[in-house]
Design a protein around this motif. Structure first.
Motif, PDB file in Angstrom:
ATOM      1  N   SER A   8      35.584  24.497  35.222  1.00  0.00           N
ATOM      2  CA  SER A   8      34.352  25.082  35.748  1.00  0.00           C
ATOM      3  C   SER A   8      34.701  25.951  36.961  1.00  0.00           C
ATOM      4  N   GLY A   9      33.702  26.539  37.546  1.00  0.00           N
ATOM      5  CA  GLY A   9      33.938  27.417  38.697  1.00  0.00           C
ATOM      6  C   GLY A   9      34.087  28.868  38.244  1.00  0.00           C
ATOM      7  N   THR A  10      34.742  29.658  39.088  1.00  0.00           N
ATOM      8  CA  THR A  10      34.931  31.060  38.728  1.00  0.00           C
ATOM      9  C   THR A  10      36.403  31.417  38.731  1.00  0.00           C
ATOM     10  N   LEU A  11      36.728  32.399  37.889  1.00  0.00           N
ATOM     11  CA  LEU A  11      38.083  32.900  37.780  1.00  0.00           C
ATOM     12  C   LEU A  11      37.996  34.415  37.893  1.00  0.00           C
ATOM     13  N   THR A  12      38.683  35.002  38.869  1.00  0.00           N
ATOM     14  CA  THR A  12      38.610  36.448  39.075  1.00  0.00           C
ATOM     15  C   THR A  12      39.916  37.105  38.676  1.00  0.00           C
ATOM     16  N   VAL A  13      39.830  38.083  37.783  1.00  0.00           N
ATOM     17  CA  VAL A  13      41.019  38.791  37.320  1.00  0.00           C
ATOM     18  C   VAL A  13      40.815  40.263  37.621  1.00  0.00           C
ATOM     19  N   SER A  14      41.789  40.906  38.272  1.00  0.00           N
ATOM     20  CA  SER A  14      41.604  42.335  38.507  1.00  0.00           C
ATOM     21  C   SER A  14      42.936  43.053  38.438  1.00  0.00           C
ATOM     22  N   GLY A  15      42.870  44.379  38.254  1.00  0.00           N
ATOM     23  CA  GLY A  15      44.091  45.165  38.246  1.00  0.00           C
ATOM     24  C   GLY A  15      44.158  46.208  37.153  1.00  0.00           C
ATOM     25  N   SER A  16      45.338  46.318  36.544  1.00  0.00           N
ATOM     26  CA  SER A  16      45.678  47.395  35.613  1.00  0.00           C
ATOM     27  C   SER A  16      44.606  47.671  34.563  1.00  0.00           C
ATOM     28  N   THR A  17      44.244  48.947  34.426  1.00  0.00           N
ATOM     29  CA  THR A  17      43.293  49.289  33.368  1.00  0.00           C
ATOM     30  C   THR A  17      43.961  49.276  32.002  1.00  0.00           C
ATOM     31  N   THR A  18      45.304  49.277  31.977  1.00  0.00           N
ATOM     32  CA  THR A  18      45.993  49.163  30.690  1.00  0.00           C
ATOM     33  C   THR A  18      45.795  47.763  30.115  1.00  0.00           C
ATOM     34  N   VAL A  19      45.870  46.761  30.978  1.00  0.00           N
ATOM     35  CA  VAL A  19      45.760  45.370  30.534  1.00  0.00           C
ATOM     36  C   VAL A  19      44.292  44.960  30.356  1.00  0.00           C
ATOM     37  N   LEU A  20      43.407  45.712  31.004  1.00  0.00           N
ATOM     38  CA  LEU A  20      41.982  45.344  31.041  1.00  0.00           C
ATOM     39  C   LEU A  20      41.346  45.022  29.678  1.00  0.00           C
ATOM     40  N   PRO A  21      41.541  45.863  28.634  1.00  0.00           N
ATOM     41  CA  PRO A  21      40.867  45.556  27.362  1.00  0.00           C
ATOM     42  C   PRO A  21      41.274  44.195  26.794  1.00  0.00           C
ATOM     43  N   ILE A  22      42.564  43.835  26.938  1.00  0.00           N
ATOM     44  CA  ILE A  22      43.032  42.532  26.439  1.00  0.00           C
ATOM     45  C   ILE A  22      42.321  41.419  27.208  1.00  0.00           C
ATOM     46  N   THR A  23      42.355  41.520  28.519  1.00  0.00           N
ATOM     47  CA  THR A  23      41.800  40.468  29.371  1.00  0.00           C
ATOM     48  C   THR A  23      40.303  40.314  29.141  1.00  0.00           C
ATOM     49  N   ASP A  24      39.625  41.443  28.988  1.00  0.00           N
ATOM     50  CA  ASP A  24      38.176  41.395  28.789  1.00  0.00           C
ATOM     51  C   ASP A  24      37.824  40.631  27.518  1.00  0.00           C
ATOM     52  N   LYS A  25      38.502  40.965  26.410  1.00  0.00           N
ATOM     53  CA  LYS A  25      38.258  40.270  25.138  1.00  0.00           C
ATOM     54  C   LYS A  25      38.629  38.798  25.266  1.00  0.00           C
ATOM     55  N   ALA A  26      39.791  38.549  25.888  1.00  0.00           N
ATOM     56  CA  ALA A  26      40.265  37.170  26.020  1.00  0.00           C
ATOM     57  C   ALA A  26      39.288  36.359  26.865  1.00  0.00           C
ATOM     58  N   ALA A  27      38.734  36.987  27.913  1.00  0.00           N
ATOM     59  CA  ALA A  27      37.799  36.271  28.791  1.00  0.00           C
ATOM     60  C   ALA A  27      36.549  35.880  28.020  1.00  0.00           C
ATOM     61  N   THR A  28      36.067  36.782  27.159  1.00  0.00           N
ATOM     62  CA  THR A  28      34.884  36.473  26.352  1.00  0.00           C
ATOM     63  C   THR A  28      35.151  35.268  25.463  1.00  0.00           C
ATOM     64  N   ALA A  29      36.323  35.262  24.798  1.00  0.00           N
ATOM     65  CA  ALA A  29      36.664  34.152  23.924  1.00  0.00           C
ATOM     66  C   ALA A  29      36.885  32.864  24.724  1.00  0.00           C
ATOM     67  N   PHE A  30      37.482  33.008  25.905  1.00  0.00           N
ATOM     68  CA  PHE A  30      37.804  31.869  26.745  1.00  0.00           C
ATOM     69  C   PHE A  30      36.529  31.182  27.231  1.00  0.00           C
ATOM     70  N   LYS A  31      35.507  31.995  27.515  1.00  0.00           N
ATOM     71  CA  LYS A  31      34.243  31.437  27.994  1.00  0.00           C
ATOM     72  C   LYS A  31      33.544  30.622  26.915  1.00  0.00           C
ATOM     73  N   VAL A  32      33.843  30.940  25.641  1.00  0.00           N
ATOM     74  CA  VAL A  32      33.284  30.148  24.555  1.00  0.00           C
ATOM     75  C   VAL A  32      33.909  28.747  24.559  1.00  0.00           C
ATOM     76  N   LEU A  33      35.211  28.684  24.889  1.00  0.00           N
ATOM     77  CA  LEU A  33      35.899  27.384  24.948  1.00  0.00           C
ATOM     78  C   LEU A  33      35.435  26.564  26.151  1.00  0.00           C
ATOM     79  N   TYR A  34      35.194  27.262  27.284  1.00  0.00           N
ATOM     80  CA  TYR A  34      34.796  26.565  28.518  1.00  0.00           C
ATOM     81  C   TYR A  34      33.501  27.173  29.047  1.00  0.00           C
ATOM     82  N   PRO A  35      32.351  26.707  28.554  1.00  0.00           N
ATOM     83  CA  PRO A  35      31.076  27.354  28.903  1.00  0.00           C
ATOM     84  C   PRO A  35      30.742  27.278  30.404  1.00  0.00           C
TER      85      PRO A  35
END
Lengths: 298, 647
Positions: free
Chosen positions: A185-212
């Protein structure tokens, strides 16, 4: 009385003269612009428009080191602050050339062959496509808790499926991600490279399904921004498309490789002059030595 | 009115003296807040810029020809950036000045009341379009149009920036110039018409020269606005990597990089505390100093104008007639030479001579034309300016509405973004904007109203009010990106708020503080002195009088100011860029968390997310509707208020 009126009329004329002058200015500017455009007729898309990334981008730094051999870019390079902006500008500008992560290549731009090798995932994996690098996530000290789980998730088979889906090059020999018994629970902040951003964004969406109960915030800004955010503690994870620079070492940052990426050299689809370049040609273009597409198609 | 007078007024009681003193101190404190803010901005910029000045020397920093902070060795030459900033402003003024002054003359002297009632709000609406929406329009439509029409390699250029900035400066210049023209005493016009001058003669010989200092101030304010503008120029000017002075200097299609754009691009990504970071604060300091000078000039000219009006125009004009004529002549000569140079470079010597001959012919032909025809020509040119302005407004609105309306749906408003904003909605951004604006107004309204009450009710005009007003004026002229940098240095780093809602709210509050002070003061001024005297005569104390007699009738005016502030805060991007916003579907649950906002969402979609066209236009439309809706309420409220207020 008559004298006064005459003076008035003279003034009047002068006033009108001003008006005529301003009208003339408009006409002159119009004609000069028009004639300027007539002179340049038929040059559509012939001059090379260099598009690049801003100075804190990992993609730029990699390009600068690997392709340019740390030689200075041409002064006419136009800076964009993200991969998406480079891609968008190249797709709108007939004479443009730019460099972006493989994931940003789509039908609106044309990726060039480099040293006669097509820019795609297979060729990067095979090691034949020359411009490729690792993508990283940095944490302050060893990753723990939600930070650790998120990086493990991206490095897992499930995470790497997203990497493939987004057009990047996945890691080899991965295993499945296991959630059993964990709650985050809580918050997780990820920031930085716009090259990596699309991967992280998709992964974060899927990750939030595992840990609501967990909130994951993903922002861009560039590799430099990500690394400085994580070392200052304003982000939990810094995404980067380059390794640490000397000024960033010694701050207790830990490196996690999460994928590989090729850098695609893209031009406008209307560009009929070239389908591929050698690394040497690419360097001359970005040095400003070659400024016209015609010189390349000979 | 009667109701107000009948309202309960308690006679002074025992504790009231302390209360009176307390209220006065409170108001005084809020009044000096504007000064404290402007000084802390200057202090923090200087503090963070100092290391680079010390390391590289101020002179080298100012005249260095290359800006390349990440090079080896790093180069910190701000000169091309300063030149580019001035060039883009110059271009913007060449577009904005004729259009705005034409519009101002049209509105105040030519338009019938009915036309005026339509045109004036239309130009005020132009002021309500957020800078990021202009940038979005410029990036998608204007640069592409320039690139195709003039067949240049890229449309991202000096010209694109100047056109956008010119259009953005039009409402500022028009409204101040129109006030100046309207303030010319009726007797002047009547006198002129009575001795047989035509309307155009009256306008060109009497009205405009009498309003000249006001018009000058309007232009200077417009320049200030254009120099400090960030988002639009950042999105359309191309930003060549080292900063580039156009070559030749008249090449309007050259890409340029302004001070504000450099800050906007590099600030978010720089390692804090590095030389690069310090150099960016150096740029901000240069920018602030340029705009401060410009705004001080405008304030001085406007101040003298007011003095002159008060003392009944007996004093010498600021610029003597002779000097004025010389200045005018040399100005025209200067413009003429520039045009000839442009022509020579653009079309060669023979066409230039031809065009010059043509001008001479037209000039002498015009000398023969009768006064009536001249008036017709002049009036049609003035009408043309207003038509051009309306067309600009129409094109921008039409583009955004036609493209954005397809994206609008309940889902778009009420859900979060998915796939990096390409699909899904903008709910978190709407909520974020509301949070930011609510916080900003909650902070700035009490401060601003308190400051205005102190200025208008508690003190006589004197050195104290002058200083406080100057502080508010300077704050008003400070570029929004400078607020952003200050917020970043002070709230985010120094006070360790981090990227947070709170930091964004306070930064925005500081930005809209001068608007609220000014409009509240206007509202207080409109309450007749006799009401206060009546209240005192009944034995009420100062604070009682203010609370029960002055504030109630001034409330609509104060509300108008608050709404204008809300509109401005909702549309601004630069102040929150480095203090509060993240691009995500995140809704904050505490003021220390970051937030998404509509203008930032639009900026990110437009510059970073390919394939999000539909949602870009949709976001732009929602933002536009929100801000214009807010402005519309303010305009309606003001009109209603004006009509109702009859003492």
């Amino acid at each position: 009385m008559i004298l006064v009126i005459q003076i008035n009329q003279q003034k009047e004329k002068r006033q009108l003269g001003m008006l005529v002058i301003s009208l003339a200015v408009i006409i002159i500017l119009g004609t000069s612009l028009f004639s300027g455009c007539v002179q340049q007729q038929g040059q559509q898309g012939e001059s090379i428009v260099l598009i690049g990334r801003d100075s804190t981008s990992g993609t730029r730094e990699f390009f600068w080191t690997f392709v340019m051999g740390k030689a200075n870019f041409s002064a006419s390079l136009l800076e964009k602050n993200s991969n998406g902006a480079v891609q968008q500008t190249v797709s709108q500008t007939p004479g443009a050339i730019g460099y972006v992560g493989l994931g940003y290549v789509d039908s609106t731009v044309k990726a060039l062959k480099i040293n006669n090798i097509t820019a795609n995932v297979q060729n990067v994996l095979a090691g034949t496509y020359p411009i490729s690098r690792d993508l990283y996530m940095f944490t302050k000290g060893n990753a723990t808790g939600a930070t650790k789980e998120f990086i493990l998730y991206i490095q897992s088979t499930e995470g790497q499926a997203i990497v493939t889906q987004e057009g990047y090059v996945p890691l080899q020999n991965t295993s499945h991600y296991n959630t059993s018994g964990k709650t985050l629970s809580g918050t997780l902040t990820v920031s930085g490279s716009t090259t990596v951003l699309p991967i992280t964004d998709k992964a974060a969406t899927a990750f939030k399904v595992l840990y609501p109960d967990l909130t994951v915030t993903v922002t861009g800004g560039g590799s430099g921004a990500g690394i400085s955010a994580v070392s200052q503690g304003t982000a939990d994870i810094g995404m980067s498309s380059r390794d640490l620079q000397s000024s960033e070492q010694g701050k207790g940052l830990v490196k996690h490789v999460i994928a590989k990426d090729g850098i695609a050299i893209i031009v406008n689809p209307q560009n009929t002059y070239v389908t591929g370049l050698t690394l040497a040609q690419l360097k001359s273009i970005y040095l400003g030595e070659i400024t016209n597409w015609k010189d390349l198609s000979k | 009115m009667v109701r107000i007078m009948m309202g309960k007024i308690h006679l002074p009681w025992k504790g009231s003296k302390i209360k009176e003193k307390g209220m006065k101190t409170l108001f005084f404190l809020s009044a000096i807040s504007a000064i404290i803010v402007i000084f802390s901005i200057i202090f923090f910029l200087f503090r963070d810029a100092y290391p680079i000045f010390q390391k590289k020397g101020i002179v080298d920093f100012l005249i260095g020809m290359r800006w390349y902070p990440t090079g080896q060795p790093p180069l910190y030459g701000a000169f091309p950036l300063i030149v580019d900033t001035l060039l883009v402003t110059l271009g913007a003024m060449l577009i904005a000045i004729p259009l705005s002054i034409g519009s101002a003359i049209f509105i105040s002297e030519i338009a019938t009341p009915r036309i005026k009632a339509i045109i004036k709000p239309a130009i005020e609406l132009l002021a309500g379009i957020p800078s990021v929406v202009f940038g979005f329009f410029g990036l998608i439509v204007l640069t592409t149009w320039l690139q195709i029409t003039f067949d240049v390699p890229t449309g991202e250029s000096w010209l694109a920036g100047s056109i956008l900035l010119g259009v953005m400066a039009i409402p500022t210049i028009t409204s101040v110039a129109e006030d100046a023209i309207s303030a010319v005493p009726r007797e002047y016009k009547e006198g002129s018409l009575a001795i047989g001058a035509t309307r155009w003669q009256t306008i060109s010989k009497i009205v405009v020269p009498s309003a000249m200092s006001g018009i000058t101030a309007a232009i200077i304010l417009g320049i200030g606005r254009a120099i400090g503008e960030t988002m639009a120029v950042m999105m359309v000017c191309g930003n060549p990597t080292y900063g580039l002075i156009p070559n030749p200097i008249t090449n309007v299609f050259a890409p340029i990089k302004t001070l504000t754009a450099t800050l906007g691009i590099e600030m978010g990504e720089v390692a804090t505390g590095s030389d690069h970071y310090s150099a960016l604060f150096g740029l901000a300091l240069i920018l602030l100093i340029i705009t401060l000078i410009v705004n001080i000039l405008a304030t001085i000219i406007l101040g003298r104008l007011k003095e002159r009006q008060r003392s009944g125009s007996k004093k010498q004009p600021i610029i003597s007639f002779e000097l004025g004529r010389k200045i005018k002549l040399s100005f025209y000569l200067f413009i003429g030479i520039i045009i000839v140079i442009i022509l020579l470079m653009a079309v060669g010597i023979f066409p230039t001579v031809g065009i010059l001959a043509l001008i001479a012919v037209i000039y002498y032909a015009m000398k023969k034309i009768s006064i009536k025809i001249k008036q017709k020509i002049a009036f049609s040119m003035i009408s043309l300016t207003i038509i051009i302005v309306i067309i600009f407004l129409g094109i921008i609105l039409a583009y955004i509405v036609t493209n954005g309306v397809g994206a609008l749906s309940w889902e778009f408003i009420a859900t979060g973004p998915s796939n990096l904003g390409r699909s899904g909605g903008i709910f978190p951004a709407i909520i974020g904007t509301l949070y930011l604006v609510a916080g900003a107004i909650a902070i700035s309204l009490p401060l601003g109203v308190g400051a205005a009450i102190f200025l208008h009710e508690y003190t006589r005009e004197g050195i104290v009010t002058k200083i406080i007003r100057a502080g508010a004026d300077l704050l008003n002229g400070t570029p929004s990106i400078v607020f952003g940098l200050f917020g970043f240095a002070f709230f985010v780093l120094y006070l360790k708020f981090g990227f947070s809602l709170l930091a964004g709210q306070i930064t925005l509050a500081f930005m809209i503080l001068p608007t609220i002070i000014r409009t509240t003061e206007e509202a207080l001024k409109s309450v007749p002195q006799s009401l206060r005297e009546g209240s005192y005569a009944l034995g009420a104390t100062k604070w009682q009088t203010i609370r029960k007699v002055v504030l109630p009738p001034a409330a609509p005016g104060i509300l108008t100011g608050a709404i204008l502030g809300i509109g401005r805060a909702a549309g601004e991007t630069a102040p929150i860029l480095f203090t509060a916003v993240v691009f995500s579907d995140f809704i904050p649950s505490s003021v220390l968390q970051p937030v998404n906002a509509l203008p930032y969402h639009l900026f990110t979609l437009a510059t970073s997310i390919p394939g999000s066209k539909q949602n870009q236009a949709g976001t732009a439309l929602v933002l536009l509707l929100l801000v214009i809706g807010i402005y519309l309420i303010a305009i309606l409220l003001r009109n209603r208020f004006r009509k109702k207020m009859k003492w």
